[in-house]
Write a protein that holds these residues in place. Structure first.
Motif, mmCIF file in Angstrom:
data_model
loop_
_atom_site.group_PDB
_atom_site.id
_atom_site.type_symbol
_atom_site.label_atom_id
_atom_site.label_comp_id
_atom_site.label_asym_id
_atom_site.label_seq_id
_atom_site.Cartn_x
_atom_site.Cartn_y
_atom_site.Cartn_z
ATOM 1 N N ASP A 47 0.836 -1.205 0.000
ATOM 2 C CA ASP A 47 0.000 0.000 0.000
ATOM 3 C C ASP A 47 0.869 1.252 0.000
ATOM 4 O O ASP A 47 0.632 2.197 -0.743
ATOM 5 N N ARG B 26 -4.232 1.676 -8.415
ATOM 6 C CA ARG B 26 -5.239 1.890 -7.367
ATOM 7 C C ARG B 26 -4.819 3.066 -6.489
ATOM 8 O O ARG B 26 -4.636 4.158 -6.982
ATOM 9 N N ARG B 27 -4.658 2.835 -5.184
ATOM 10 C CA ARG B 27 -4.277 3.936 -4.306
ATOM 11 C C ARG B 27 -2.880 3.728 -3.727
ATOM 12 O O ARG B 27 -2.563 4.222 -2.636
ATOM 13 N N ARG C 298 1.011 4.062 -2.843
ATOM 14 C CA ARG C 298 1.969 5.155 -2.691
ATOM 15 C C ARG C 298 3.354 4.523 -2.744
ATOM 16 O O ARG C 298 3.788 3.923 -1.769
ATOM 17 N N ARG D 259 -5.532 5.945 -8.864
ATOM 18 C CA ARG D 259 -5.266 7.136 -8.052
ATOM 19 C C ARG D 259 -3.913 7.015 -7.378
ATOM 20 O O ARG D 259 -3.692 7.584 -6.296
ATOM 21 N N ALA D 260 -3.053 6.228 -7.958
ATOM 22 C CA ALA D 260 -1.766 5.959 -7.316
ATOM 23 C C ALA D 260 -0.823 7.147 -7.453
ATOM 24 O O ALA D 260 -1.023 8.050 -8.269
ATOM 25 N N ARG D 261 0.185 7.132 -6.604
ATOM 26 C CA ARG D 261 1.232 8.158 -6.664
ATOM 27 C C ARG D 261 2.586 7.481 -6.713
ATOM 28 O O ARG D 261 2.845 6.530 -5.978
ATOM 29 N N ARG E 4 -6.157 10.838 -12.485
ATOM 30 C CA ARG E 4 -5.887 11.012 -11.063
ATOM 31 C C ARG E 4 -4.557 10.396 -10.640
ATOM 32 O O ARG E 4 -4.208 10.436 -9.462
#
Lengths: 257, 431
Positions: free
Chosen positions: B258, B285-286, B288, B315-317, B347
């Motif tokens: 995650d 996904r989300r 990081r 929406r990942a970074r 995003r």
């Protein structure tokens, strides 16, 4: 001209195309019979390329009207679905996809079109035959798709793809532009070879030159988003001599044909 | 013996500093059967740890990851009663699990590479901490004092290992794993070590340190595969120290977890040393995922190159910081770095920060960084050939990382390509 006009391989009716709310194509009707070659000629900026992209299903264009391939309504289908049914677009500016080799791309495309995983060996043989037919060096297979290709190389690769994908209807967008005369001859021969008595062809072009090598059955003049005149091959010669201006005041006329 | 001060999910965070009492650390070392010098080394690390503040987000390199997300959640310095079973392949492989000695398979034992528990010999303290000293940072100090899954890998002088040695680093749901790897590639040896971080799940925390010492004229390849399951968080620090005429290749596939941060570096410590790092990360996904790379040239006539690619979806970074540092006494060095980012959704977000610190003249350095959305015309072109949009997207991403993967030698490249394919299969079809 073929006598199969009662069962066109491709047709479109009242096609309008807008880009960001601005109407570029203002109602186009076309019928192309199996084995027929049509030329769509017009000045730059008349919307020819937009029409070709819309017919292929470009997702960035707002399109209304009805498009049929072999009697089937494809108006609502995605570009890839249209392609698998046998529609082909030869791009004016083929897009580079770095990191994807020509061979892996061609195999993916052939597999998609044929609805089966084309075996490697069968694929290799077909690809090499197509390379030879278009005078393409073998090392093309390992190069990245259209990445660093010259204009002529890209156009040859487009026609090679058409030969391998065996479309029922080919839209060729300015396939001739940017080619020297030798390359034009090779590419034209490739088009003639790949489109026999079954395939319909719509050649979108600004220049009359390619029509010396790919003989059209029907010539349409396209101006300001509309077909303003339709005729036989002689119309192309008339355009050659007189340019487009004499037709400018007829842009409100409906498409003949 | 065990520290039981933190039993809740947030106690470690509240305390901001796990309590690593030196006597508890020594007792833990004895439980693991380590050598006396090993226990002393850990105790000194615990003292260092007590002097380092928990990182906060204004600190350099912590701008993009909340360090609070990476804090161990349970008590450190415990030996778990049970660990999950993991299958090893038939090729040389070692299972690394908390509180257990490394478990090599038959092929690893036959490989001619020494594999054993770290700090089980007094002499280990001459090597451990050389590339990543305890005072490197908060998490590194914590790892030095409290690592619970240590392995030493020694490739003997002039030994040429034909097959890669795979270290299976098993994370587990609801558990803190602090792996520590020390690879010593002796003079003129050749080997490939794959560090495969797998497993994990909700509540899994991994705080890892890997030191890679490439001796004179050694040729060491290291592949870091990070494919933790969802729910895992972790921080991995890697340093390769490359001696005279040594060669190092580090390949990074940063995929899972995650929140994951990796601090990866090569130190060019002897004339003629070469270091190359390639990296691919595909957060979705989300996720990081935060990667930092460093090439530090402390010796002249050295060469380094970094090629790091991130394709970010959902929406990942992704955050990438890359530092090239050429010390004053390292003339005639060459250092290159490139970071490219491909954004697959509106995003998705990528930060890229190249940094140069050049303290001498006569060097050749370059760095480049780009971030761009995927070109919809590429997708349309592929679609016009019958390839569905989701497949087209995967092809474009595959093409984006392909030139980077090409730099990885033979068998490993195939493995990385397979991992990328597996990962791309997860991608949703929205271009």
């Amino acid at each position: 001209m073929s006598d199969s006009r009662n069962t066109p391989i491709f047709s479109c009716h009242d096609v309008h195309v807008s880009v960001e709310g601005k109407e570029i194509v203002k109602g186009v009707d076309l019928e192309v019979g199996a084995g027929e070659k049509h030329a769509l000629m017009g000045p730059n900026g008349s919307g020819k390329s937009t029409l070709a992209a819309a017919l292929m299903g470009h997702p960035g264009l707002e399109v209304t009207g009805r498009i049929e391939l072999a009697g089937e309504d494809i108006s609502e289908l995605e570009a890839d679905e249209r392609a698998r049914l046998g529609l082909f677009l030869g791009f004016q500016y083929p897009v580079a996809v770095p990191g994807v080799t020509v061979a892996s791309f061609l195999r993916a495309a052939m597999s998609a079109r044929q609805g089966r995983d084309v075996p490697v060996k069968e694929f290799r043989l077909k690809m090499q035959a197509a390379f030879e037919a278009l005078g393409v060096p073998r090392d093309f297979a390992g190069r990245y798709l259209n990445d660093g290709f010259s204009g002529g190389e890209k156009k040859r690769l487009e026609i090679m793809q058409m030969a391998l994908l065996e479309p029922r209807m080919a839209l060729l967008d300015e396939t001739d532009s940017g080619l020297d005369i030798d390359a034009l001859k090779i590419v034209s021969a490739g088009v003639n070879e790949a489109t026999g008595s079954e395939t319909g062809v719509l050649m979108v072009t600004h220049y009359q030159r390619i029509l010396d090598y790919i003989k059209p059955d029907v010539v349409h003049v396209f101006m300001d988003g509309r077909i303003v005149r339709t005729g036989g091959p002689e119309l192309a010669h008339e355009l050659e001599e007189r340019g487009y201006d004499w037709l400018a005041d007829t842009t409100t006329a409906s498409a003949g044909g | 013996m065990a520290n039981t001060a933190t039993d809740g999910t947030s106690a470690a965070l509240d305390s901001r500093r796990p309590l690593l009492a030196t006597e508890d650390v020594a007792a833990f070392s004895r439980t693991l059967g380590e050598a006396p010098m090993g226990a002393q080394w850990r105790q000194r690390a615990a003292e260092v740890a007590a002097t380092i503040d928990y990182p906060d987000r204004v600190r350099h390199l912590w701008k993009y990851t909340d360090p609070g997300r990476l804090a161990p959640q349970r008590s450190l310095l415990q030996v778990p009663q049970e660990v999950a079973p993991f299958d090893l392949p038939d090729t040389p492989a070692v299972l690394i699990q908390p509180g257990r000695a490394p478990q090599p398979n038959a092929a690893a034992i036959a490989s001619g590479i020494e594999v054993r528990a770290l700090l089980h010999q007094d002499a280990d303290v001459e090597w451990i901490g050389r590339a990543v000293p305890a005072d490197h940072g908060y998490f590194e100090a914590m790892n030095a004092a409290a690592f619970n899954a240590g392995v030493l890998v020694r490739i003997p002088r002039r030994h040429v290992a034909e097959a890669p040695l795979r270290l299976v680093m098993a994370a587990e749901a609801g558990r803190d794993v602090l792996p520590r790897v020390l690879v010593i590639a002796e003079e003129s040896s050749q080997a490939t070590v794959v560090e495969d971080h797998t497993g994990g799940g909700d509540g899994a925390v991994v705080i890892g340190v890997t030191e890679l010492l490439a001796g004179d004229n050694a040729d060491l390849h290291h592949v870091l595969v990070q494919r933790w399951q969802d729910g895992t968080v972790g921080h991995l620090t890697h340093r390769a120290e490359v001696s005279r005429d040594g060669k190092y290749l580090g390949a990074i596939a940063g995929f899972g977890g995650d929140v994951a941060k990796a601090d990866l570096g090569g130190i060019l410590a002897g004339p003629g040393a070469r270091s190359e790092m390639i990296g691919v990360t595909l957060p979705d996904r989300r996720q990081r995922l935060d990667h930092h790379t460093l090439h530090r040239h402390t010796s002249g006539h050295t060469w380094s190159n970094i090629d790091f690619k991130a394709a970010v979806s959902g929406r990942a970074r992704s955050a990438y910081t890359g530092l090239l540092r050429i010390e004053a006494n390292a003339p005639s060095s060459e250092a290159y770095q490139e970071n490219r980012n491909l954004l697959l959704s509106e995003r998705a977000h990528a930060d890229t920060i190249p940094e140069l610190e050049i303290l001498t003249d006569e060097v050749s350095c370059s760095h480049g960084a780009t971030a761009a959305p995927i070109d919809p015309e590429q997708i349309f072109y592929l679609q016009s050939r019958g390839i569905p949009a989701d497949r087209a997207l995967r092809l474009v991403v595959r093409g984006f990382v392909e030139p980077t993967l090409q730099q990885v030698p033979g068998g490993l490249r195939a493995e990385l390509e397979e991992l990328v394919e597996e990962r791309l299969a997860r991608l949703e079809g929205s271009a």
